[in-house]
Design a protein around this motif. Structure first.
Motif, PDB file in Angstrom:
ATOM      1  N   GLN A  90      23.690  36.798  -3.258  1.00 22.88           N
ATOM      2  CA  GLN A  90      23.642  37.428  -4.571  1.00 22.88           C
ATOM      3  C   GLN A  90      23.554  36.413  -5.712  1.00 22.88           C
ATOM      4  N   GLY A  91      23.584  35.110  -5.378  1.00 20.99           N
ATOM      5  CA  GLY A  91      23.459  34.082  -6.430  1.00 20.99           C
ATOM      6  C   GLY A  91      24.631  34.090  -7.397  1.00 20.99           C
ATOM      7  N   LEU A  92      25.843  34.331  -6.878  1.00 16.26           N
ATOM      8  CA  LEU A  92      27.007  34.420  -7.765  1.00 16.26           C
ATOM      9  C   LEU A  92      27.390  33.087  -8.398  1.00 16.26           C
ATOM     10  N   TYR A  93      26.807  31.997  -7.913  1.00 17.92           N
ATOM     11  CA  TYR A  93      27.139  30.667  -8.435  1.00 17.92           C
ATOM     12  C   TYR A  93      26.607  30.422  -9.843  1.00 17.92           C
ATOM     13  N   ILE A  94      25.795  31.321 -10.404  1.00 20.10           N
ATOM     14  CA  ILE A  94      25.229  31.077 -11.741  1.00 20.10           C
ATOM     15  C   ILE A  94      26.060  31.707 -12.857  1.00 20.10           C
ATOM     16  N   TYR A  95      27.060  32.563 -12.504  1.00 11.25           N
ATOM     17  CA  TYR A  95      27.746  33.336 -13.538  1.00 11.25           C
ATOM     18  C   TYR A  95      28.900  32.558 -14.145  1.00 11.25           C
ATOM     19  N   ASP A  96      29.283  32.976 -15.381  1.00 13.17           N
ATOM     20  CA  ASP A  96      30.356  32.273 -16.106  1.00 13.17           C
ATOM     21  C   ASP A  96      31.729  32.677 -15.592  1.00 13.17           C
ATOM     22  N   CYS A  97      31.887  33.870 -15.136  1.00 14.46           N
ATOM     23  CA  CYS A  97      33.121  34.272 -14.468  1.00 14.46           C
ATOM     24  C   CYS A  97      32.800  35.462 -13.566  1.00 14.46           C
ATOM     25  N   ILE A  98      33.694  35.705 -12.597  1.00 15.88           N
ATOM     26  CA  ILE A  98      33.449  36.754 -11.615  1.00 15.88           C
ATOM     27  C   ILE A  98      34.715  37.604 -11.465  1.00 15.88           C
ATOM     28  N   ILE A  99      34.515  38.894 -11.566  1.00 15.78           N
ATOM     29  CA  ILE A  99      35.604  39.841 -11.297  1.00 15.78           C
ATOM     30  C   ILE A  99      35.493  40.261  -9.839  1.00 15.78           C
ATOM     31  N   VAL A 100      36.526  39.921  -9.036  1.00 11.63           N
ATOM     32  CA  VAL A 100      36.556  40.309  -7.621  1.00 11.63           C
ATOM     33  C   VAL A 100      37.302  41.638  -7.563  1.00 11.63           C
ATOM     34  N   LEU A 101      36.554  42.670  -7.343  1.00  8.72           N
ATOM     35  CA  LEU A 101      37.095  44.033  -7.409  1.00  8.72           C
ATOM     36  C   LEU A 101      37.304  44.575  -6.001  1.00  8.72           C
ATOM     37  N   PHE A 102      38.506  45.154  -5.770  1.00  9.75           N
ATOM     38  CA  PHE A 102      38.739  45.830  -4.478  1.00  9.75           C
ATOM     39  C   PHE A 102      39.466  47.141  -4.747  1.00  9.75           C
ATOM     40  N   ASP A 103      39.378  48.024  -3.762  1.00  9.90           N
ATOM     41  CA  ASP A 103      39.937  49.370  -3.931  1.00  9.90           C
ATOM     42  C   ASP A 103      41.204  49.519  -3.102  1.00  9.90           C
ATOM     43  N   ASN A 104      41.077  49.699  -1.796  1.00  8.30           N
ATOM     44  CA  ASN A 104      42.243  49.988  -0.950  1.00  8.30           C
ATOM     45  C   ASN A 104      42.901  48.716  -0.411  1.00  8.30           C
ATOM     46  N   ARG A 105      42.110  47.816   0.078  1.00  5.21           N
ATOM     47  CA  ARG A 105      42.704  46.634   0.704  1.00  5.21           C
ATOM     48  C   ARG A 105      41.895  45.396   0.335  1.00  5.21           C
ATOM     49  N   PHE A 106      42.557  44.260   0.353  1.00  3.80           N
ATOM     50  CA  PHE A 106      41.939  42.960   0.048  1.00  3.80           C
ATOM     51  C   PHE A 106      41.270  42.466   1.325  1.00  3.80           C
TER      52      PHE A 106
END
Length: 470
Positions: free
Chosen positions: A309-325
């Protein structure tokens, strides 16, 4: 008679000896000249001799004619003298004979001297010519020698240059060979390293450990172009497992309901197949939100999620989870630490989870519970959700050797109320999350739009203060 003879024949050295000596000297000189001439060129000598013989014969013929004429004159004179001086005839005749002999001797001496001088002159000229020819030959020989020397020197220099060139080519060949050997060695070493890396990756994969993949500069540039990355903006990616509520939370951050025009698509199944860019509707806010396709699906394995997903280019990342990590969340956090990207761990759907806990506690919305009893259920369930969530995340981070960090528990409805300044009552970490994101943006972009961002941040904080104050 005696006086007359003494006047006619003065007392002088005998001319025959003088002429003989002169002739001898001339002959010696001629002989010497002939020897020189013979040493220079035999053919020329023969030509000169033939010329001399023809000349001598001409002289002899001339002398014979002259002698004949003189004899005739002498006979006439003698006849006259006999007629006039009969008494002196014998004496005169004798004197005439002697005089003739002297004349002949003198003539012979002159002829001999002339021939000697001619021969000497010819020999001298020939010697000069020979010397001149010898000098010319010497000059030609010198020029030829110099030319040969120059040619030999040029040949030596050319040979030296060719030898130097050969040495240089040899040196280059040796260097090329050494370089080729070095490249071969490096290639072998690289192959060995690649084989070792592959074996290590295969081993880790067999043990369930996923490999770390580093993007190339070209991949970074390409993903920034695809994301329309702009240095003056703050780019926030919301990522996590499929169905975690990413699209709903992005809508809330942007102050939109899920059904509003321009909102991110939501649904029970994974609706986002490509990363979608959502600028903040308020142009004063320099935020761009990215709805990232969910991880942990057959389409995107969890260990490939970050790089795919090329997440290395973003300024910050929200790691979102619902039921379990999940391991997907661990993989995202691990890679963010590698790339020094700020992360925010967020548990979504807090209102649903609290409601489920309340039901587990015995709460039934159909019963006629008092408002106080309902609030008591809610606060107990809320506290249980907070403690359970934070402890679970802490344990998962510890197991993954990742330092502990804050967990934000939110619901998209409460976040929407905070953004729209409606003073929602059931908030947990929504205000703190929004406040931390603003400050993160200010810190990251400080110096680019410092005055503008500071003004925007001030206005937002004033709004948040008003909300919390209530």
């Amino acid at each position: 008679m005696g006086v007359w003879f003494s006047r006619l024949w003065p007392e002088e050295p005998n001319p025959s000896f003088v002429e003989i000596e002169a002739r001898q000297r001339a002959e010696a000189a001629a002989e010497h000249a002939r020897r020189d001439v013979e040493a220079a060129e035999a053919e020329l000598k023969r030509a000169i001799q033939e010329h001399q013989k023809s000349h001598e014969k001409a002289m002899e013929d001339q002398l014979a004619a002259t002698q004949a004429a003189q004899a005739q004159a002498f006979e006439e004179m003698m006849a006259t003298m006999q007629a006039e001086r009969a008494a002196n005839e014998i004496a005169r005749e004798q004197a005439h004979k002697e005089m003739m002999e002297m004349v002949q001797a003198e003539r012979a001496a002159n002829e001999a001297r002339f021939r000697a001088e001619t021969a000497a002159h010819a020999a001298n000229e020939e010697a000069k010519q020979t010397a001149a020819e010898a000098e010319e030959e010497r000059k030609r020989t010198t020029v030829a020698r110099e030319r040969d020397n120059n040619h030999a020197q040029a040949v030596q220099e050319q040979a030296k240059k060719m030898e130097e060139a050969a040495e240089e080519e040899k040196r280059k060949a040796i260097a090329a060979k050494e370089a080729a050997n070095a490249l071969k060695k490096a290639a072998v070493e690289e192959l060995e390293r690649a084989r070792a890396v592959r074996e290590e990756a295969e081993r880790k994969l067999a043990e369930g450990i996923q490999p770390l993949v580093t993007p190339t500069p070209e991949e970074v540039r390409t993903n920034k172009l695809l994301a329309r990355y702009h240095e003056d903006l703050f780019h926030i990616a919301v990522a996590g497992a499929a169905g975690g509520g990413k699209s709903s939370l992005i809508n809330a951050f942007r102050g939109l309901h899920n059904k509003d025009i321009g909102s991110a698509a939501t649904g029970i199944t994974e609706t986002t197949m490509d990363i979608t860019r959502y600028p903040d509707p308020n142009a004063e806010y320099p935020y761009v939100w990215y709805d990232v396709p969910g991880a942990g699906t057959p389409k995107i394995p969890e260990w490939q999620y970050f790089n795919t997903q090329g997440l290395y280019i973003y300024d910050c990342i929200i790691v979102l989870f619902d039921n379990r990590f999940t391991m997907t969340d661990i993989a995202i956090l691990t890679n963010c630490r590698r790339f020094k990207i700020p992360t925010y761990i967020v548990r979504s759907k807090a209102d649903q989870h609290i409601h489920n806990i309340m039901k587990d506690m015995g709460y039934d919305s159909d019963d006629d519970e008092s408002e106080v009893q309902k609030k008591r259920y809610y606060h107990v369930a809320r506290q249980e959700l907070i403690e359970q969530t934070r402890q679970s995340v802490k344990d998962n981070l510890e197991d993954a050797n990742i330092p502990d960090q804050k967990v934000y528990i939110v619901s998209h409805e409460a976040m929407l109320g905070v953004v729209k300044a409606k003073r929602p009552k059931k908030v947990i970490d929504e205000i703190e999350l929004l406040n931390d994101l603003i400050w993160e943006a200010q810190t990251r972009r400080l110096g680019r739009r410092e005055v503008h961002v500071a003004t925007v941040v001030k206005d937002m904080l004033q709004s948040l203060t008003a909300i919390t104050g209530s």
